[in-house]
Design an enzyme around this catalytic site. Structure first.
Site, PDB file in Angstrom:
ATOM      1  CE  LYS A 107       0.401   3.669   4.729  1.00 55.31           C
ATOM      2  NZ  LYS A 107       0.240   3.866   6.150  1.00 55.31           N
ATOM      3  CD  GLU A 119      -3.530  -2.416   7.446  1.00 54.31           C
ATOM      4  OE1 GLU A 119      -2.397  -2.636   7.001  1.00 54.31           O
ATOM      5  OE2 GLU A 119      -4.196  -1.420   7.131  1.00 54.31           O
ATOM      6  CG  HIS A 156      -5.763   2.040   5.132  1.00 53.33           C
ATOM      7  ND1 HIS A 156      -5.300   3.001   5.996  1.00 53.33           N
ATOM      8  CD2 HIS A 156      -4.741   1.176   4.943  1.00 53.33           C
ATOM      9  CE1 HIS A 156      -4.038   2.724   6.301  1.00 53.33           C
ATOM     10  NE2 HIS A 156      -3.681   1.624   5.685  1.00 53.33           N
ATOM     11  CB  SER A 169       5.168  -1.357  12.232  1.00 53.95           C
ATOM     12  OG  SER A 169       4.718  -0.040  12.472  1.00 53.95           O
ATOM     13  CG  ASN A 192      -1.699   1.258   1.392  1.00 53.65           C
ATOM     14  OD1 ASN A 192      -1.843   2.013   0.432  1.00 53.65           O
ATOM     15  ND2 ASN A 192      -2.230   1.501   2.583  1.00 53.65           N
ATOM     16  CD  GLU A 206      -2.780   5.744   6.599  1.00 52.58           C
ATOM     17  OE1 GLU A 206      -2.800   5.736   5.360  1.00 52.58           O
ATOM     18  OE2 GLU A 206      -1.823   5.306   7.272  1.00 52.58           O
ATOM     19  N   GLY A 218       2.389   2.525  10.714  1.00 51.17           N
ATOM     20  CA  GLY A 218       3.338   3.618  10.515  1.00 51.17           C
ATOM     21  C   GLY A 218       4.048   4.066  11.779  1.00 51.17           C
TER      22      GLY A 218
HETATM   23  C1  PEP Z   1      -0.757   0.323   5.916  1.00 50.55           C
HETATM   24  O1  PEP Z   1      -0.750   1.427   5.413  1.00 50.55           O
HETATM   25  O2  PEP Z   1      -1.681  -0.457   5.635  1.00 50.55           O
HETATM   26  C2  PEP Z   1       0.335  -0.066   6.798  1.00 50.55           C
HETATM   27  C3  PEP Z   1       0.273  -1.215   7.388  1.00 50.55           C
HETATM   28  O3  PEP Z   1       1.350   0.842   6.950  1.00 50.55           O
HETATM   29  P1  PEP Z   1       2.794   0.545   7.612  1.00 50.55           P
HETATM   30  O4  PEP Z   1       3.290  -0.754   7.044  1.00 50.55           O
HETATM   31  O5  PEP Z   1       3.628   1.705   7.221  1.00 50.55           O
HETATM   32  O6  PEP Z   1       2.581   0.429   9.097  1.00 50.55           O
END
Ligand code: PEP
Length: 258
Positions: free
Chosen positions: A21, A176, A105, A221, A19, A107, A182
């Site tokens: 983003k 998640e 997601h 992460s 992803n 976000e 992040g």
């Molecule tokens: C994500 O955006 O779905 C995600 C898991 O981000 P990150 O791997 O940066 O934590």
């Protein structure tokens, strides 16, 4: 001595998804793919999915044509067309070869105010369009600390699937935890395993005819060092990777970590 085979264990193809983003312009996407494709040329025993921003889908679609790498989008609108300024329809995405859509997601939920009701409409639209949604669910830190992880995940899954309960096999789910995205602070693989197993049981409850084809991905992460530990867990069927997918070499290390 007879040999007995068990036919009731479904082997799911693992899926490793990027992803990006709001990162990588079309020219940066081209450069990324020039570096990434040769690295993964021979890795065909797992699904590799890239979800660039909308503006990079066209160039990615051209470059990925004829390869085994799948293309996904990070969002979609649920209506087929019309006066929805700034939105992108599933028909537009399908024409570019998009076969997966990330829906809900965190976000989008927490920065852009997407509700469970909106997410449910998007899931329904994806299923009707024949595009496989990856539904994202996960608790915030305060919810985790209040012992509400399972309740939050259950509510998100049930509401997202309301009205389409019989299609549980036609989507994937990414667990998640919001506090892990992040932050450099992932869940432990053991904690992820417990929630993934819970989600799989829940799907059976939502749809008694569920056949177990839904993959449950972990996201939050993930990096080249910890990816393999998550993939060793019984109910971790894949990964959704943000930050560490932005560099082709780093994402390649994650793809081949198991
Ligand atoms: C994500 O955006 O779905 C995600 C898991 O981000 P990150 O791997 O940066 O934590």
């Amino acid at each position: 001595m007879p040999i007995f085979f068990s036919y009731d264990i479904l082997i799911l193809m693992k899926i490793i998804s990027a992803n990006w983003k709001m990162n990588l312009t079309p020219s940066q996407t081209k450069e990324y793919l020039q570096g990434f494709l040769p690295l993964v040329e021979d890795i065909k025993d797992r699904e590799i999915l890239l979800c660039p921003p909308f503006t990079s889908l066209c160039v990615a679609s051209e470059i990925l044509k004829g390869t085994h790498i799948k293309l996904g989008a990070q969002n979609c609108h649920y209506e087929p067309k019309g006066a929805f300024t700034g939105e992108i329809s599933l028909e537009m995405l399908k024409e570019l070869g998009v076969s997966y859509i990330i829906v809900g997601h965190s976000e989008r939920r927490w920065i852009f105010g997407e509700t469970d009701e909106l997410i449910s409409k998007k899931i329904t639209a994806c299923l009707e369009a024949g595009v496989r949604p990856i539904l994202c669910v996960g608790e915030r830190l305060e919810e985790r600390e209040a012992g509400l992880t399972f309740k939050v995940v259950e509510t998100q899954v049930r509401l997202a699937l309301s009205g389409v309960e019989s299609y549980t096999d036609d989507l994937d789910i990414a667990y998640e935890p919001v506090w892990a995205i992040g932050t450099g602070n992932p869940a432990t693989p053991e904690d992820a395993q417990v929630v993934h197993a819970y989600i799989k049981d829940l799907l059976q409850d939502v749809n008694p005819k569920h056949e177990g084809r839904t993959r449950v991905l972990y996201g939050g992460s993930v990096n080249p060092k910890n990816a393999g530990e998550f993939m060793r867990m019984r109910d971790v069927d894949g990964l959704l990777v943000g930050g560490a997918s932005l560099d082709p070499e780093s994402f390649y290390q994650i793809v081949k970590s198991f």
